[in-house]
Design a protein around this motif. Structure first.
Motif, PDB file in Angstrom:
ATOM      1  N   SER A  74     -47.159  -2.134  14.253  1.00  0.00           N
ATOM      2  CA  SER A  74     -47.709  -2.880  13.119  1.00  0.00           C
ATOM      3  C   SER A  74     -47.349  -4.354  13.244  1.00  0.00           C
ATOM      4  O   SER A  74     -46.385  -4.723  13.936  1.00  0.00           O
ATOM      5  CB  SER A  74     -47.161  -2.334  11.794  1.00  0.00           C
ATOM      6  OG  SER A  74     -45.831  -2.784  11.565  1.00  0.00           O
ATOM      7  N   ALA A  75     -48.101  -5.194  12.553  1.00  0.00           N
ATOM      8  CA  ALA A  75     -47.834  -6.633  12.585  1.00  0.00           C
ATOM      9  C   ALA A  75     -46.457  -6.945  12.023  1.00  0.00           C
ATOM     10  O   ALA A  75     -45.744  -7.829  12.542  1.00  0.00           O
ATOM     11  CB  ALA A  75     -48.918  -7.374  11.808  1.00  0.00           C
ATOM     12  N   ALA A  76     -46.052  -6.242  10.962  1.00  0.00           N
ATOM     13  CA  ALA A  76     -44.742  -6.495  10.367  1.00  0.00           C
ATOM     14  C   ALA A  76     -43.615  -6.139  11.337  1.00  0.00           C
ATOM     15  O   ALA A  76     -42.582  -6.832  11.398  1.00  0.00           O
ATOM     16  CB  ALA A  76     -44.595  -5.699   9.069  1.00  0.00           C
ATOM     17  N   GLN A  77     -43.814  -5.073  12.084  1.00  0.00           N
ATOM     18  CA  GLN A  77     -42.801  -4.695  13.076  1.00  0.00           C
ATOM     19  C   GLN A  77     -42.692  -5.740  14.181  1.00  0.00           C
ATOM     20  O   GLN A  77     -41.595  -6.090  14.625  1.00  0.00           O
ATOM     21  CB  GLN A  77     -43.143  -3.319  13.655  1.00  0.00           C
ATOM     22  CG  GLN A  77     -43.000  -2.191  12.659  1.00  0.00           C
ATOM     23  CD  GLN A  77     -43.757  -0.945  13.057  1.00  0.00           C
ATOM     24  OE1 GLN A  77     -44.379  -0.885  14.125  1.00  0.00           O
ATOM     25  NE2 GLN A  77     -43.741   0.057  12.197  1.00  0.00           N
ATOM     26  N   VAL A  78     -43.830  -6.254  14.627  1.00  0.00           N
ATOM     27  CA  VAL A  78     -43.820  -7.300  15.651  1.00  0.00           C
ATOM     28  C   VAL A  78     -43.049  -8.516  15.139  1.00  0.00           C
ATOM     29  O   VAL A  78     -42.218  -9.096  15.856  1.00  0.00           O
ATOM     30  CB  VAL A  78     -45.257  -7.691  16.055  1.00  0.00           C
ATOM     31  CG1 VAL A  78     -45.270  -8.936  16.923  1.00  0.00           C
ATOM     32  CG2 VAL A  78     -45.931  -6.530  16.801  1.00  0.00           C
ATOM     33  N   GLU A  79     -43.298  -8.906  13.887  1.00  0.00           N
ATOM     34  CA  GLU A  79     -42.589 -10.051  13.319  1.00  0.00           C
ATOM     35  C   GLU A  79     -41.092  -9.777  13.218  1.00  0.00           C
ATOM     36  O   GLU A  79     -40.260 -10.652  13.479  1.00  0.00           O
ATOM     37  CB  GLU A  79     -43.162 -10.390  11.939  1.00  0.00           C
ATOM     38  CG  GLU A  79     -44.531 -11.044  11.997  1.00  0.00           C
ATOM     39  CD  GLU A  79     -44.522 -12.325  12.822  1.00  0.00           C
ATOM     40  OE1 GLU A  79     -43.645 -13.186  12.581  1.00  0.00           O
ATOM     41  OE2 GLU A  79     -45.384 -12.458  13.711  1.00  0.00           O
ATOM     42  N   ARG A  82     -39.599 -10.070  16.599  1.00  0.00           N
ATOM     43  CA  ARG A  82     -39.555 -11.449  17.091  1.00  0.00           C
ATOM     44  C   ARG A  82     -38.260 -12.142  16.666  1.00  0.00           C
ATOM     45  O   ARG A  82     -37.693 -12.947  17.420  1.00  0.00           O
ATOM     46  CB  ARG A  82     -40.777 -12.230  16.610  1.00  0.00           C
ATOM     47  CG  ARG A  82     -40.901 -13.608  17.269  1.00  0.00           C
ATOM     48  CD  ARG A  82     -42.193 -14.309  16.930  1.00  0.00           C
ATOM     49  NE  ARG A  82     -43.342 -13.665  17.571  1.00  0.00           N
ATOM     50  CZ  ARG A  82     -44.338 -13.066  16.921  1.00  0.00           C
ATOM     51  NH1 ARG A  82     -44.329 -13.024  15.599  1.00  0.00           N
ATOM     52  NH2 ARG A  82     -45.328 -12.528  17.578  1.00  0.00           N
ATOM     53  N   ASN A 162     -47.724  -5.357  22.128  1.00  0.00           N
ATOM     54  CA  ASN A 162     -47.032  -5.829  20.932  1.00  0.00           C
ATOM     55  C   ASN A 162     -45.621  -6.320  21.264  1.00  0.00           C
ATOM     56  O   ASN A 162     -45.145  -7.303  20.682  1.00  0.00           O
ATOM     57  CB  ASN A 162     -46.951  -4.712  19.887  1.00  0.00           C
ATOM     58  CG  ASN A 162     -48.269  -4.444  19.201  1.00  0.00           C
ATOM     59  OD1 ASN A 162     -49.189  -5.263  19.235  1.00  0.00           O
ATOM     60  ND2 ASN A 162     -48.389  -3.281  18.566  1.00  0.00           N
ATOM     61  N   ASP A 165     -45.887  -9.712  22.631  1.00  0.00           N
ATOM     62  CA  ASP A 165     -46.183 -10.620  21.521  1.00  0.00           C
ATOM     63  C   ASP A 165     -44.935 -10.901  20.685  1.00  0.00           C
ATOM     64  O   ASP A 165     -44.795 -11.998  20.115  1.00  0.00           O
ATOM     65  CB  ASP A 165     -47.272 -10.028  20.621  1.00  0.00           C
ATOM     66  CG  ASP A 165     -48.648 -10.031  21.267  1.00  0.00           C
ATOM     67  OD1 ASP A 165     -48.819 -10.728  22.288  1.00  0.00           O
ATOM     68  OD2 ASP A 165     -49.543  -9.333  20.752  1.00  0.00           O
ATOM     69  N   ALA A 166     -44.038  -9.912  20.616  1.00  0.00           N
ATOM     70  CA  ALA A 166     -42.802 -10.072  19.838  1.00  0.00           C
ATOM     71  C   ALA A 166     -41.722 -10.819  20.614  1.00  0.00           C
ATOM     72  O   ALA A 166     -40.627 -11.027  20.075  1.00  0.00           O
ATOM     73  CB  ALA A 166     -42.278  -8.700  19.419  1.00  0.00           C
TER      74      ALA A 166
END
Length: 357
Positions: A74-79, A82, A162, A165-166
């Motif tokens: 998920s996007a929140a997990q990637v953030e 990071r 992902n 990306d992270a």
């Protein structure tokens, strides 16, 4: 133990030492399986490792097998991740995400829709899941269709993208410890009669497809693969390890992966795999009888013997964020507190002290 502190090249990474941090589940993710600020502190404290491999991280919702484990879907997990990678890199460290689909080591309690976990065949593990509501037995999983197998391969590849990306330096595919890839490898968990079951060449197919897809997604030089020959964890009973693992390793060797990581159960089989694998081999040595974990001394010994190019340690890193300095000083070492291995707050996580200068 100077061998531990010699540089080594893994993929395109020039690493300052051969003392890696082993993946260790800590069950401290926040809501939505998002890593917390505390996780960033935990990993950054251990940035002196030649390479950090994170706790097992699910590539999909259905890939989760334990409470409070992080994801990369998920996007929140990637953030969230990071923040972890930024913290590690700020201290000069390098970090791979371990992608772990647990397969039948799961439970409907974990999934929003209450679905069955997936597996190669509808054979229960015989193991259990801890939850705040009590201990639950693993059900027999849903046998994966070929379409679900293909979708799961895609989940691994997507999670790898992902991870990059992270900010991760790469990923490790978890093919060990009785989780999904290991379940496909082992006849006691895989009774399929199609192209993914039966003879060894079929049982290795799923793991090889995952490794290839992940390498295609992010570059094979950023991909490691973990195995644990003869490991009986999570209801696994291997009958043909001596044939299985050379075949798997030969197939994986075609793809130019960054490394192969062995969680060791059998030294003789380690030697066989070492002879078959042309690239960097990372070894988590089997603990000596009477010892709860492998030691820095064991790690240095396997490097001297040429059995591995780098070693991973687990509980020594868990309890000693400044492990390289402690090894060079000859100790002393903090003792890991098993009561705080899984779940909880900062205690037993980020509060292990460094040595006093």
């Amino acid at each position: 133990m100077n061998e531990l502190f010699e540089p080594v090249t893994v993929g395109k990474l020039d690493l300052p030492n051969r003392l890696f941090m082993s993946p260790m589940t800590r069950s401290r993710a926040g809501g939505g399986a998002v890593p917390t600020e505390m996780a960033a502190q935990y990993y950054a404290q251990r940035a002196g490792a030649g390479l950090i491999v994170t706790e097992g991280t699910q590539p999909s919702v259905i890939g989760q097998g334990y409470i409070d484990t992080p994801g990369l879907h998920s996007a929140a997990q990637v953030e969230g991740w990071r923040k972890v990678t930024d913290a590690v890199h700020a201290r000069g460290g390098r970090i791979f995400a371990q992608l772990m689909h647990t397969g039948r080591i799961g439970h409907p309690w974990l999934y929003p829709d209450g679905s069955l976990p997936l597996g190669p065949s509808p054979i229960a593990s015989g193991e259990t899941l801890y939850t705040p509501e009590g201990i639950l037995e693993h059900p027999a999983p849903k046998e994966m269709t070929t379409a679900e197998i293909a979708a799961t391969v895609g989940d691994f590849a997507r999670a790898a993208r992902n991870a990059i990306d992270a900010g991760f330096d790469g990923v490790e595919v978890h093919g060990a410890n009785g989780y999904l890839i290991h379940q496909f490898l082992c006849g006691s968990a895989n009774s399929r009669t199609d192209a993914y079951g039966g003879e060894v060449g079929n049982r290795i197919r799923f793991g090889v497809e995952v490794a290839h897809a992940v390498g295609e997604a992010i570059g094979p030089e950023r991909v490691g693969f973990r195995i644990s020959p003869r490991n009986p964890n999570n209801g696994i009973r291997e009958q043909d390890s001596a044939e299985l693992y050379p075949a798997l390793v030969r197939s994986l060797s075609r793809y130019g992966l960054a490394y192969l990581h062995i969680m060791e159960w059998d030294r003789e089989l380690t030697k066989v795999v070492r002879a078959e694998w042309p690239g960097v081999l990372v070894l988590n040595p089997k603990a000596e009888p009477g010892s709860p974990s492998s030691t820095p001394e064991q790690g240095a010994a396997v490097l001297r013997e040429g059995l591995a190019d780098a070693v991973t340690l687990g509980s020594y890193w868990l309890a000693n964020p400044d492990l390289p300095e402690r090894i060079k000083a000859g100790g002393p070492y903090n003792r890991p507190e098993s009561a705080t291995f899984y779940g909880g707050d900062h205690r037993g996580y980020t509060d292990y002290p460094a040595m006093v200068a």
